[in-house]
Design a protein around this motif. Structure first.
Motif, PDB file in Angstrom:
ATOM      1  N   VAL A 169       7.895  31.882  15.857  1.00  0.00           N
ATOM      2  CA  VAL A 169       7.410  31.547  14.521  1.00  0.00           C
ATOM      3  C   VAL A 169       8.564  31.501  13.524  1.00  0.00           C
ATOM      4  O   VAL A 169       8.672  30.569  12.710  1.00  0.00           O
ATOM      5  CB  VAL A 169       6.338  32.559  14.059  1.00  0.00           C
ATOM      6  N   ILE A 170       9.451  32.503  13.592  1.00  0.00           N
ATOM      7  CA  ILE A 170      10.555  32.575  12.621  1.00  0.00           C
ATOM      8  C   ILE A 170      11.603  31.496  12.880  1.00  0.00           C
ATOM      9  O   ILE A 170      12.069  30.826  11.947  1.00  0.00           O
ATOM     10  CB  ILE A 170      11.224  33.964  12.659  1.00  0.00           C
ATOM     11  N   SER A 171      11.990  31.326  14.131  1.00  0.00           N
ATOM     12  CA  SER A 171      13.080  30.405  14.462  1.00  0.00           C
ATOM     13  C   SER A 171      12.604  28.978  14.708  1.00  0.00           C
ATOM     14  O   SER A 171      13.430  28.072  14.881  1.00  0.00           O
ATOM     15  CB  SER A 171      13.829  30.899  15.698  1.00  0.00           C
ATOM     16  N   GLU A 172      11.272  28.783  14.767  1.00  0.00           N
ATOM     17  CA  GLU A 172      10.673  27.460  14.968  1.00  0.00           C
ATOM     18  C   GLU A 172      11.106  26.828  16.294  1.00  0.00           C
ATOM     19  O   GLU A 172      11.422  25.635  16.365  1.00  0.00           O
ATOM     20  CB  GLU A 172      10.993  26.535  13.794  1.00  0.00           C
ATOM     21  N   VAL A 173      11.141  27.638  17.349  1.00  0.00           N
ATOM     22  CA  VAL A 173      11.384  27.109  18.689  1.00  0.00           C
ATOM     23  C   VAL A 173      10.072  27.137  19.472  1.00  0.00           C
ATOM     24  O   VAL A 173       9.109  27.790  19.067  1.00  0.00           O
ATOM     25  CB  VAL A 173      12.465  27.926  19.439  1.00  0.00           C
ATOM     26  N   SER A 174      10.047  26.439  20.591  1.00  0.00           N
ATOM     27  CA  SER A 174       8.847  26.369  21.425  1.00  0.00           C
ATOM     28  C   SER A 174       8.544  27.736  22.033  1.00  0.00           C
ATOM     29  O   SER A 174       9.379  28.303  22.756  1.00  0.00           O
ATOM     30  CB  SER A 174       9.042  25.339  22.535  1.00  0.00           C
ATOM     31  N   ILE A 175       7.361  28.258  21.740  1.00  0.00           N
ATOM     32  CA  ILE A 175       6.981  29.556  22.304  1.00  0.00           C
ATOM     33  C   ILE A 175       6.768  29.432  23.812  1.00  0.00           C
ATOM     34  O   ILE A 175       7.132  30.322  24.579  1.00  0.00           O
ATOM     35  CB  ILE A 175       5.729  30.099  21.592  1.00  0.00           C
ATOM     36  N   GLY A 176       6.194  28.309  24.243  1.00  0.00           N
ATOM     37  CA  GLY A 176       6.011  28.091  25.673  1.00  0.00           C
ATOM     38  C   GLY A 176       7.340  28.087  26.419  1.00  0.00           C
ATOM     39  O   GLY A 176       7.458  28.647  27.511  1.00  0.00           O
ATOM     40  N   LYS A 177       8.365  27.496  25.808  1.00  0.00           N
ATOM     41  CA  LYS A 177       9.682  27.416  26.452  1.00  0.00           C
ATOM     42  C   LYS A 177      10.332  28.794  26.530  1.00  0.00           C
ATOM     43  O   LYS A 177      10.912  29.151  27.564  1.00  0.00           O
ATOM     44  CB  LYS A 177      10.582  26.453  25.685  1.00  0.00           C
ATOM     45  N   ILE A 178      10.233  29.576  25.460  1.00  0.00           N
ATOM     46  CA  ILE A 178      10.851  30.909  25.504  1.00  0.00           C
ATOM     47  C   ILE A 178      10.057  31.849  26.420  1.00  0.00           C
ATOM     48  O   ILE A 178      10.617  32.758  27.016  1.00  0.00           O
ATOM     49  CB  ILE A 178      11.024  31.501  24.079  1.00  0.00           C
ATOM     50  N   PHE A 179       8.765  31.587  26.567  1.00  0.00           N
ATOM     51  CA  PHE A 179       7.980  32.333  27.552  1.00  0.00           C
ATOM     52  C   PHE A 179       8.559  32.105  28.953  1.00  0.00           C
ATOM     53  O   PHE A 179       8.774  33.051  29.716  1.00  0.00           O
ATOM     54  CB  PHE A 179       6.523  31.893  27.521  1.00  0.00           C
TER      55      PHE A 179
END
Length: 428
Positions: free
Chosen positions: A162-172
């Motif tokens: 949310v803070i860095s605006e990256v894909s949550i699915g990708k970091i998962f």
């Protein structure tokens, strides 16, 4: 450093020193700075509201609720029994069981303390009975509980995304292998300790016992497959997967294992609401703190100062790790994201450091913070479960903190460990 920055950080650390809750310390220091320096106080309410009014953050209460339901359904007990039949007969078998069970439950709960509480309540007494020292058992479980925010689904990754605006699915996806690497290093450390102290092993389980344990635990093993598989395949979003996890847990707990009655559901909802309220209060207060250090240019000034000290990525990543390790002794992971990401994100962008890699590195670092005194939350949970003092567990946890630091250095300086799986799956 400007007067605003000195007052903001000074008042924040003073409030922490006075044993003020982290959310209150963040909120009061922000409000006091706005008042003292005649800054726009009227912007504070809208900042607090906008921080919480994000669709993605809805995943947090649902993952908390799903973890509670699955724990009450007896999933953790069954996963521990399965791990015990698979590894209990090896040297350090019960300690390895603890790590394996923590990795299993981490893929369900999304929370470090939840993983620690669910696994530790069962495994710590079993380890002590087997011959392990109390401080070693509690120290291992406290450290292994941190895997709960490294292996997805992770509440920490949701906040970072949310803070860095990256894909949550990708970091998962990116967090899977680093979490397993940390688990492997903790298991090896446990093996050498058990071998040195000549801890007895359990009898080897028969194929029938393994089959029955697997059959009993299969519904628990399916939980991360459904949750993460749905996200990676695009069937549902991260938030929707959390809702699916809740209903899956209810079906398993009420109708399959029959360990949850309908009368227990209101109490489970209340426990989940309490935890969610605490987390969202931290999110709101920390976001206001982050907003102030951004609009006042404090984050930019600090970023330039750090880049002048460590101009290259190798030294910079080392410095960031040291800063986060120290910060982790005093603040929780969610607060640390909001405080430090406005400073660190411009730095990693300037140095071409992948934000997904950085997010996993930062999360692993903050997971270590869960077991570093004086504010290591998992340490206090483990103390309560093992009925030992903070001083005793602080000695027992040292080998596992060292092991975790080795894992952290591997993840920090070998980005392919983190990025290989997302690249293999061609995730954007």
């Amino acid at each position: 450093m400007s007067d605003v920055a000195l007052f903001l950080f000074g008042s924040f650390f003073l409030l922490l020193f006075l044993n003020m809750p982290i959310a209150i310390a963040l909120g009061l220091s922000t409000a006091a700075t706005l008042l003292v320096f005649d800054l726009p106080l009227q912007a504070l309410p809208s900042t607090l509201y906008s921080a919480m009014a994000k669709f993605t953050l809805l995943a947090i209460p649902f993952f908390f609720l799903a973890g509670l339901i699955l724990e009450r359904a007896g999933i953790s007990r069954r996963l521990i029994h399965l791990a015990q039949t698979l590894t209990g007969h090896y040297t350090g078998g019960m300690a390895i069981v603890a790590v394996v069970a923590a990795c299993f439950f981490a893929a369900i709960s999304g929370s470090g303390p939840a993983t620690m509480a669910a696994v530790g309540a069962i495994i710590i007494p079993a380890m002590v009975k087997q011959g392990y020292r109390k401080d070693m058992s509690a120290g291992l479980l406290a450290t292994a509980g941190g895997i709960g925010i490294i292996i997805p689904p992770s509440i920490a990754y949701i906040v970072y995304g949310v803070i860095s605006e990256v894909s949550i699915g990708k970091i998962f996806v990116a967090g899977i292998i680093p979490g397993l690497v940390m688990g492997l290093i903790l298991a090896l450390t446990s093996y050498f300790i058990a071998k040195r102290e000549r801890i007895p092993t359990l009898p080897k389980a028969s194929k029938k016992e393994i089959f029955l344990a697997l059959k009993d635990a299969i519904w628990g093993l399916m939980a991360p497959v459904i949750i993460l598989g749905g996200i990676y395949s695009g069937i549902f979003t991260t938030t929707e997967s959390a809702v699916v996890a809740v209903f899956y847990g209810l079906i398993v707990g009420v109708f399959v294992y029959k360990e949850i009655s309908f009368k227990q559901i209101p109490a489970i909802l209340l426990d989940s609401a309490k935890t969610t309220a605490m987390v969202m209060l931290i999110v709101a207060a920390a976001s206001s703190f982050a907003w102030l250090i951004t609009v006042e240019g404090i984050a930019e000034d600090l970023a330039h100062s750090l880049m002048s000290i460590a101009p290259g990525p190798i030294l910079m990543l080392l410095m960031i790790n040291v800063i986060l390790l120290i910060a982790g002794m005093f603040v929780d992971a969610i607060s640390a994201y909001y405080i430090f990401l406005p400073i660190f994100l411009p730095i990693i962008a300037a140095m071409n450091i992948d934000p997904i890699h950085f997010g996993v590195m930062m999360t692993m670092n903050l997971a270590i913070g869960l077991v570093t005194p004086p504010v290591g939350l998992d340490l206090y949970v483990a103390c309560g479960l093992a009925k030992i003092s903070l001083k005793e567990i602080s000695i027992g946890v040292i080998p596992f903190i060292v092991a975790s630091l080795i894992a952290l250095m591997l993840i920090t300086y070998i980005p392919s460990i983190t990025l290989w799986l997302p690249q293999l799956l061609q995730m954007k």
